[in-house]
Design a protein around this motif. Sequence first.
Motif, PDB file in Angstrom:
ATOM      1  N   GLY A  27      17.580 -41.141 -20.739  1.00 23.98           N
ATOM      2  CA  GLY A  27      16.781 -42.352 -20.739  1.00 23.98           C
ATOM      3  C   GLY A  27      16.920 -43.054 -19.413  1.00 23.98           C
ATOM      4  N   THR A  28      16.315 -44.203 -19.291  1.00 28.49           N
ATOM      5  CA  THR A  28      16.439 -44.966 -18.063  1.00 28.49           C
ATOM      6  C   THR A  28      17.071 -46.317 -18.324  1.00 28.49           C
ATOM      7  OG1 THR A  28      14.180 -45.743 -18.349  1.00 28.49           O
ATOM      8  CG2 THR A  28      14.503 -43.848 -16.918  1.00 28.49           C
ATOM      9  N   ALA A  29      17.779 -46.461 -19.441  1.00 30.85           N
ATOM     10  CA  ALA A  29      18.507 -47.702 -19.665  1.00 30.85           C
ATOM     11  C   ALA A  29      19.844 -47.603 -18.956  1.00 30.85           C
ATOM     12  CB  ALA A  29      18.716 -47.924 -21.160  1.00 30.85           C
ATOM     13  N   GLY A  30      20.380 -48.727 -18.526  1.00 30.82           N
ATOM     14  CA  GLY A  30      21.713 -48.733 -17.954  1.00 30.82           C
ATOM     15  C   GLY A  30      21.716 -48.441 -16.471  1.00 30.82           C
ATOM     16  N   PRO A  31      22.933 -48.410 -15.881  1.00 33.23           N
ATOM     17  CA  PRO A  31      23.073 -48.292 -14.429  1.00 33.23           C
ATOM     18  C   PRO A  31      22.410 -47.056 -13.845  1.00 33.23           C
ATOM     19  CG  PRO A  31      25.160 -48.924 -15.455  1.00 33.23           C
ATOM     20  CD  PRO A  31      24.226 -48.560 -16.561  1.00 33.23           C
ATOM     21  N   PRO A 535       5.251 -34.814 -11.219  1.00 33.70           N
ATOM     22  CA  PRO A 535       5.488 -34.947 -12.664  1.00 33.70           C
ATOM     23  C   PRO A 535       6.860 -35.535 -12.991  1.00 33.70           C
ATOM     24  CG  PRO A 535       4.432 -32.853 -12.198  1.00 33.70           C
ATOM     25  CD  PRO A 535       4.789 -33.455 -10.879  1.00 33.70           C
ATOM     26  N   ALA A 536       7.873 -35.187 -12.193  1.00 33.49           N
ATOM     27  CA  ALA A 536       9.200 -35.754 -12.435  1.00 33.49           C
ATOM     28  C   ALA A 536       9.204 -37.252 -12.146  1.00 33.49           C
ATOM     29  CB  ALA A 536      10.236 -35.046 -11.566  1.00 33.49           C
ATOM     30  N   MET A 537       8.505 -37.675 -11.108  1.00 31.53           N
ATOM     31  CA  MET A 537       8.394 -39.107 -10.817  1.00 31.53           C
ATOM     32  C   MET A 537       7.730 -39.836 -11.991  1.00 31.53           C
ATOM     33  SD  MET A 537       6.980 -39.061  -6.888  1.00 31.53           S
ATOM     34  CE  MET A 537       7.815 -38.216  -5.545  1.00 31.53           C
ATOM     35  N   GLU A 538       6.624 -39.259 -12.470  1.00 28.95           N
ATOM     36  CA  GLU A 538       5.889 -39.894 -13.562  1.00 28.95           C
ATOM     37  C   GLU A 538       6.731 -39.977 -14.823  1.00 28.95           C
ATOM     38  OE1 GLU A 538       2.497 -37.368 -13.704  1.00 28.95           O
ATOM     39  OE2 GLU A 538       1.337 -38.582 -12.283  1.00 28.95           O
ATOM     40  N   GLU A 539       7.540 -38.933 -15.089  1.00 29.22           N
ATOM     41  CA  GLU A 539       8.358 -38.922 -16.306  1.00 29.22           C
ATOM     42  C   GLU A 539       9.433 -40.006 -16.257  1.00 29.22           C
ATOM     43  OE1 GLU A 539      10.024 -38.153 -19.950  1.00 29.22           O
ATOM     44  OE2 GLU A 539       8.040 -37.681 -19.132  1.00 29.22           O
ATOM     45  N   LEU A 540      10.059 -40.200 -15.084  1.00 24.13           N
ATOM     46  CA  LEU A 540      11.075 -41.261 -14.962  1.00 24.13           C
ATOM     47  C   LEU A 540      10.466 -42.628 -15.244  1.00 24.13           C
ATOM     48  CD1 LEU A 540      13.117 -40.160 -11.805  1.00 24.13           C
ATOM     49  CD2 LEU A 540      13.864 -40.119 -14.184  1.00 24.13           C
ATOM     50  N   ALA A 542       7.722 -43.198 -16.934  1.00 28.58           N
ATOM     51  CA  ALA A 542       7.269 -43.244 -18.335  1.00 28.58           C
ATOM     52  C   ALA A 542       8.423 -43.602 -19.259  1.00 28.58           C
ATOM     53  CB  ALA A 542       6.662 -41.899 -18.726  1.00 28.58           C
ATOM     54  N   ARG A 543       9.608 -43.053 -18.998  1.00 39.61           N
ATOM     55  CA  ARG A 543      10.777 -43.399 -19.824  1.00 39.61           C
ATOM     56  C   ARG A 543      11.089 -44.887 -19.719  1.00 39.61           C
ATOM     57  NH1 ARG A 543      14.680 -38.430 -17.929  1.00 39.61           N
ATOM     58  NH2 ARG A 543      13.616 -36.737 -19.028  1.00 39.61           N
ATOM     59  N   ALA A 544      10.988 -45.402 -18.489  1.00 40.28           N
ATOM     60  CA  ALA A 544      11.230 -46.840 -18.322  1.00 40.28           C
ATOM     61  C   ALA A 544      10.161 -47.657 -19.038  1.00 40.28           C
ATOM     62  CB  ALA A 544      11.277 -47.185 -16.839  1.00 40.28           C
ATOM     63  N   ASP A 545       8.924 -47.175 -19.002  1.00 36.64           N
ATOM     64  CA  ASP A 545       7.835 -47.863 -19.726  1.00 36.64           C
ATOM     65  C   ASP A 545       8.133 -47.935 -21.224  1.00 36.64           C
ATOM     66  OD1 ASP A 545       6.133 -48.581 -17.676  1.00 36.64           O
ATOM     67  OD2 ASP A 545       5.095 -46.649 -17.651  1.00 36.64           O
ATOM     68  N   ARG A 546       8.779 -46.867 -21.713  1.00 30.43           N
ATOM     69  CA  ARG A 546       9.102 -46.832 -23.143  1.00 30.43           C
ATOM     70  C   ARG A 546      10.354 -47.641 -23.461  1.00 30.43           C
ATOM     71  NH1 ARG A 546       7.790 -41.187 -22.326  1.00 30.43           N
ATOM     72  NH2 ARG A 546      10.018 -40.666 -22.314  1.00 30.43           N
TER      73      ARG A 546
END
Length: 551
Positions: A27-31, A535-540, A542-546
Motif C-alpha cells: 500500500g502507500t500508507a505510512g512512511p 504503469p508502475a507510476m500509475e499504480e503507485l 492509484a494506491r494512494a488514490d484508494r
Amino acid sequence: MTDVRPPLTPRAVPGPAAPEGTASPEGTAGPLGLRLLCGLAANPALPSGLVDRLIALNGSVDDPHDELLYDLSERTDLSPAQVRAIAAADEFAAGRMGRAGLLDPADVDPLGRPSVALAMLDEGFGPPEWARVLATHPERQVRWDLASRPGLPLDVQETLAADPDVEVVAELGLWTTEPELAARLATHPHAEVRMTTALNEAVPGVVLAALITGEGLAPALACLVCDQEEIPFTHDPYCQRPDCDLFANATCTGVHESAVHTTLERAARNPSTPPATAATLAGHPSMLIRCALAERSDLPQETYALLAADPMPGVRWDVAANSALGAPLIRGLAAGREVELLRALAVQPLVPLDVLADLARRVRLRPDPLPRIESATAAELAELAASPYPAVRKLAARSRALPPALLDALADDPDAVVANAVAPHPGLSEDRLRAMVARHGVQVHAQVAANQEAPYGLLEELARHEPPALRAWRAIAVHPNATQAALLPCLADHKAGPRAARHPALSGPVLVDLLTHASPAVAEAAAANPSLPRPAMEELIARADRGGAAD
C-alpha cells in the motif's frame, strides 16, 4: 518486509533490514508509501497528467510536513496552473517556487504570505512596493527577515533603521550596502547594532577604526544583556529558561563587555578596517580576537610572525593557513613539529616546492587539492615524480595536469598510495587500469572505479569482487559506464544503494522490483528513476488514490 531481489544479481546480496514502523509496500500508507510518492514527484519523466494527480493527493496521504508538495515544487516542468495549485496548498513550496521565479507576483499577497514575498524579494522577483509594505509588518520576525534582503530601496532601509526592535536595526546594519547608513549604524547608541554592523564591509574604515580604538566614539548606552537583566549579570551557560535567548556567559556590568568584545573581534576580521589599526590587536588577551586577526591578508609579516608564535594552537593554525605569508615565515614554521600547523602550511598556494615535499614525508596530508601542486610546472611535477619517497610521488600523482608520459609512469608505480592518487585521472588506458588492479588489488578498487573512463567490463568485475569494496560500489553506483550487472551488487550498501537505484542503466522490471526493497531510500530512488515504467507510476498513485492498503 520481504527483500525482493532482481534475479539478475550475480550472487546473493543481503539487503538491509526494514526499519521498524515501515509500512507494507503493498500500500502507500505510512512512511514508505509517502517516500515512494516523493520519489515519483522528483522523477523527471513523470507525465504532466500524473503530476496533476499527485497534486490532487494533498491531504489524502499521511504527510505532516508536506514533503510531497515540496518535492513537486522542485520540478522544472510545471505548468502555470500546477504552480498555482501547489502554491495554494503549501507555503513552503510556494516560497521555493517564488525564489525560483515560477510565481507570478500578482498571485502573491505579501501581507498574507510574507515568507513567500520575502523569498521573491531575495531573488529580485518581487516589486519594491512589497518591501515598503513589509517594513511596517506587525510581526517582528518579518521585519527582521526583510532587513537582510539585498537591494532594498533607501526609504525602506531608513524605515528599518528606525524600527522599535533593536535586533531588526542590527540585522540591517549587517546587510546594508549604503556607506552613510552603515557608518551611522556602526555608531548606534545600542551595542548590539554596533556589534553586527562591525562585520559590514560597507562601513568606512575610519568608523571601524573608531570601534577598535574608541577615539571620537561615545560609549554605547545599552546591550541585550542589560536590556533584559539587572546588572551586573553573567548569563548561566546552562540556562534552562525556554524564553531566554542570551548567549552563554553573556556579561554586562554596565560597560557591555560581551558586545564590546564581539565588536572588536568582528572589526578585526573586517577587511575594510585599516590594517595598521587592526594590527594593534595582535597582543590582545582574547584568543578569538587574535584568531580573527590571523585570517587577514593585509598585515605586515612582522604581525604574522608575532601571531605565529602565539601560545594558543588555534591562532598558530590560522596563521599557517593564511595565504599572505612570505616564504621566510613559511620555512620557519615548517621547521616545527605541530601536525595541524604543518598541514595548514601544505595548502599555502606559494609554499616552496621543497618545503611541500618535506611536509608530505613528515605528515599525512589531507586529500584536498593542493594549490601549489595545481600550479606546478611539468618540470616540477617530473621532479616530484622522481622522488624515492612514495608520499612525494603521490603529490605529483594528484595533479590534474600530468603530461601523458608522466601519467603512465605514475600509474605503473609500485606503491599503492601513488597508484591510488593517479587512478581517477582521465587518459589512462584500460590495460593500465587493469594492471593497477592486478598489482595492488582491493587497495585501488575505489579509485579505479572513480575513473570516468573505466570500461563497463572492468566495473562489473570490481562490483563482483569478494570481499566487496564498499567505496568501489559507491563510485560504480554513479558511474556513467556502469551496466545493470555492475549496479545490482551495489544495492546492498546503504550509501551506494540509493545512488544505484537512480542510475539510468537499470531496466524497468528491476526498478519495479526495487519499489519493494527493504531500504526505503532505495525504493524512493527507484521511484525517482526516469526509466521506471509508466504503469508502475500509475499504480503507485492509484494506491494512494484508494487511501493506501493498510496491512
